[in-house]
Design a protein around this motif. Structure first.
Motif, PDB file in Angstrom:
ATOM      1  N   ARG A 238       0.831  -1.212   0.000  1.00 45.43           N
ATOM      2  CA  ARG A 238       0.000   0.000   0.000  1.00 45.43           C
ATOM      3  C   ARG A 238       0.860   1.254   0.000  1.00 45.43           C
ATOM      4  O   ARG A 238       0.565   2.220  -0.697  1.00 45.43           O
ATOM      5  CB  ARG A 238      -0.960  -0.018   1.177  1.00 45.43           C
ATOM      6  CG  ARG A 238      -2.109  -0.986   0.980  1.00 45.43           C
ATOM      7  CD  ARG A 238      -3.161  -0.811   2.064  1.00 45.43           C
ATOM      8  NE  ARG A 238      -2.653  -1.117   3.384  1.00 45.43           N
ATOM      9  CZ  ARG A 238      -2.652  -2.331   3.936  1.00 45.43           C
ATOM     10  NH1 ARG A 238      -3.143  -3.351   3.264  1.00 45.43           N
ATOM     11  NH2 ARG A 238      -2.181  -2.521   5.153  1.00 45.43           N
ATOM     12  N   ALA A 239       1.930   1.266   0.782  1.00 53.49           N
ATOM     13  CA  ALA A 239       2.838   2.415   0.796  1.00 53.49           C
ATOM     14  C   ALA A 239       3.519   2.574  -0.556  1.00 53.49           C
ATOM     15  O   ALA A 239       3.727   3.696  -1.028  1.00 53.49           O
ATOM     16  CB  ALA A 239       3.863   2.268   1.915  1.00 53.49           C
ATOM     17  N   ALA A 240       3.851   1.464  -1.206  1.00 53.42           N
ATOM     18  CA  ALA A 240       4.467   1.523  -2.534  1.00 53.42           C
ATOM     19  C   ALA A 240       3.502   2.116  -3.560  1.00 53.42           C
ATOM     20  O   ALA A 240       3.903   2.917  -4.407  1.00 53.42           O
ATOM     21  CB  ALA A 240       4.929   0.133  -2.974  1.00 53.42           C
TER      22      ALA A 240
ATOM     23  N   GLY B 266       4.417  10.044  -6.836  1.00 50.66           N
ATOM     24  CA  GLY B 266       5.545  10.382  -7.697  1.00 50.66           C
ATOM     25  C   GLY B 266       5.111  10.681  -9.122  1.00 50.66           C
ATOM     26  O   GLY B 266       5.612  11.607  -9.757  1.00 50.66           O
ATOM     27  N   CYS B 267       4.142   9.909  -9.615  1.00 55.55           N
ATOM     28  CA  CYS B 267       3.621  10.162 -10.971  1.00 55.55           C
ATOM     29  C   CYS B 267       2.921  11.520 -11.027  1.00 55.55           C
ATOM     30  O   CYS B 267       3.122  12.281 -11.978  1.00 55.55           O
ATOM     31  CB  CYS B 267       2.659   9.059 -11.392  1.00 55.55           C
ATOM     32  SG  CYS B 267       3.481   7.498 -11.784  1.00 55.55           S
ATOM     33  N   VAL B 268       2.116  11.798 -10.031  1.00 54.63           N
ATOM     34  CA  VAL B 268       1.447  13.104  -9.999  1.00 54.63           C
ATOM     35  C   VAL B 268       2.500  14.204  -9.967  1.00 54.63           C
ATOM     36  O   VAL B 268       2.420  15.177 -10.722  1.00 54.63           O
ATOM     37  CB  VAL B 268       0.505  13.215  -8.774  1.00 54.63           C
ATOM     38  CG1 VAL B 268       0.029  14.643  -8.570  1.00 54.63           C
ATOM     39  CG2 VAL B 268      -0.682  12.285  -8.940  1.00 54.63           C
TER      40      VAL B 268
ATOM     41  N   ALA C 113      -3.023   8.926 -11.883  1.00 52.08           N
ATOM     42  CA  ALA C 113      -2.190   8.782 -10.690  1.00 52.08           C
ATOM     43  C   ALA C 113      -2.837   9.468  -9.490  1.00 52.08           C
ATOM     44  O   ALA C 113      -2.822   8.928  -8.380  1.00 52.08           O
ATOM     45  CB  ALA C 113      -0.803   9.351 -10.948  1.00 52.08           C
ATOM     46  N   LEU C 114      -3.443  10.630  -9.707  1.00 54.16           N
ATOM     47  CA  LEU C 114      -4.128  11.333  -8.616  1.00 54.16           C
ATOM     48  C   LEU C 114      -5.321  10.529  -8.114  1.00 54.16           C
ATOM     49  O   LEU C 114      -5.557  10.428  -6.907  1.00 54.16           O
ATOM     50  CB  LEU C 114      -4.567  12.726  -9.076  1.00 54.16           C
ATOM     51  CG  LEU C 114      -5.262  13.592  -8.030  1.00 54.16           C
ATOM     52  CD1 LEU C 114      -4.345  13.845  -6.845  1.00 54.16           C
ATOM     53  CD2 LEU C 114      -5.707  14.905  -8.646  1.00 54.16           C
TER      54      LEU C 114
ATOM     55  N   LEU D 158       6.016  15.623  -1.354  1.00 54.20           N
ATOM     56  CA  LEU D 158       5.765  15.987  -2.752  1.00 54.20           C
ATOM     57  C   LEU D 158       4.962  17.277  -2.861  1.00 54.20           C
ATOM     58  O   LEU D 158       5.175  18.060  -3.787  1.00 54.20           O
ATOM     59  CB  LEU D 158       5.097  14.827  -3.476  1.00 54.20           C
ATOM     60  CG  LEU D 158       5.986  13.575  -3.578  1.00 54.20           C
ATOM     61  CD1 LEU D 158       5.243  12.440  -4.265  1.00 54.20           C
ATOM     62  CD2 LEU D 158       7.296  13.865  -4.281  1.00 54.20           C
ATOM     63  N   ALA D 159       4.062  17.528  -1.923  1.00 52.37           N
ATOM     64  CA  ALA D 159       3.302  18.789  -1.952  1.00 52.37           C
ATOM     65  C   ALA D 159       4.218  19.979  -1.674  1.00 52.37           C
ATOM     66  O   ALA D 159       4.134  21.009  -2.368  1.00 52.37           O
ATOM     67  CB  ALA D 159       2.170  18.730  -0.923  1.00 52.37           C
TER      68      ALA D 159
END
Length: 171
Positions: free
Chosen positions: A7-9, A16-18, A42-43, A80-81
């Motif tokens: 799930r974390a992956a 990462g894709c977003v 991805a989102l 990432l944000a």
């Protein structure tokens, strides 16, 4: 059944894709539409994954694995944000020195999170300094939450009622 690592992956890959695919400057070209579609997928995966994780967290009671997984997912999304925010701020002259790419922004976010601060990328504008101050405050709260979750897990494991007594032998 999915494991916490899987799930974390999924969260990591979707986030990462977003982060790397979302177009920051929309131009009317075919490549941008492909990026928008990939970022939207991805989102969607990220939102579904995070909402399922929240539901598991609320049902978990004292399950440490769920709490740790939630903290990991929060860290992934927050890093990432902040990186995206720094990248957008870097488009304005005089906010950052040395921050030119998404990888630069990610590197700066991680070095700030780790309190390393190499100095090769740094905030010089007021808006950038406010954003970095916000991340520093987030880091303090996050570390406090992580210590609380891990500390309570250790306390549960060390409770006297969990210690089993050796069975008495009959004569």
């Amino acid at each position: 059944m999915q494991t916490p690592v899987r799930r974390a992956a999924v969260t990591f890959v979707a986030a990462g894709c977003v982060y790397y695919l979302i177009p920051l400057r929309l131009v009317r070209a075919a490549e941008d539409w492909v990026q928008v579609a990939a970022a939207a997928v991805a989102l969607a995966v990220l939102v579904v994954s995070f909402s399922r994780q929240l539901g598991r967290y609320l049902r978990a009671d004292e399950r440490t694995d769920v709490r740790v997984e939630t903290l990991l997912n929060l860290l992934i999304v927050a890093v990432l944000a902040f990186s995206m925010g720094y990248l957008l701020l870097a488009d304005h002259d005089g906010q950052f020195v040395g921050l030119d790419t998404r990888t630069d922004a990610l590197y700066f976010t991680l070095s700030t999170l780790a309190t390393v601060g190499f100095g090769d990328i740094h905030a010089v504008g007021q808006a950038a300094r406010i954003a970095v101050s916000g991340q520093i405050l987030f880091n303090l709260v996050y570390v406090g939450a992580a210590v609380t979750v891990l500390g309570s897990a250790m306390q549960r494991r060390l409770r006297p009622e969990r210690v089993t007594q050796p069975a008495e032998r009959s004569p």
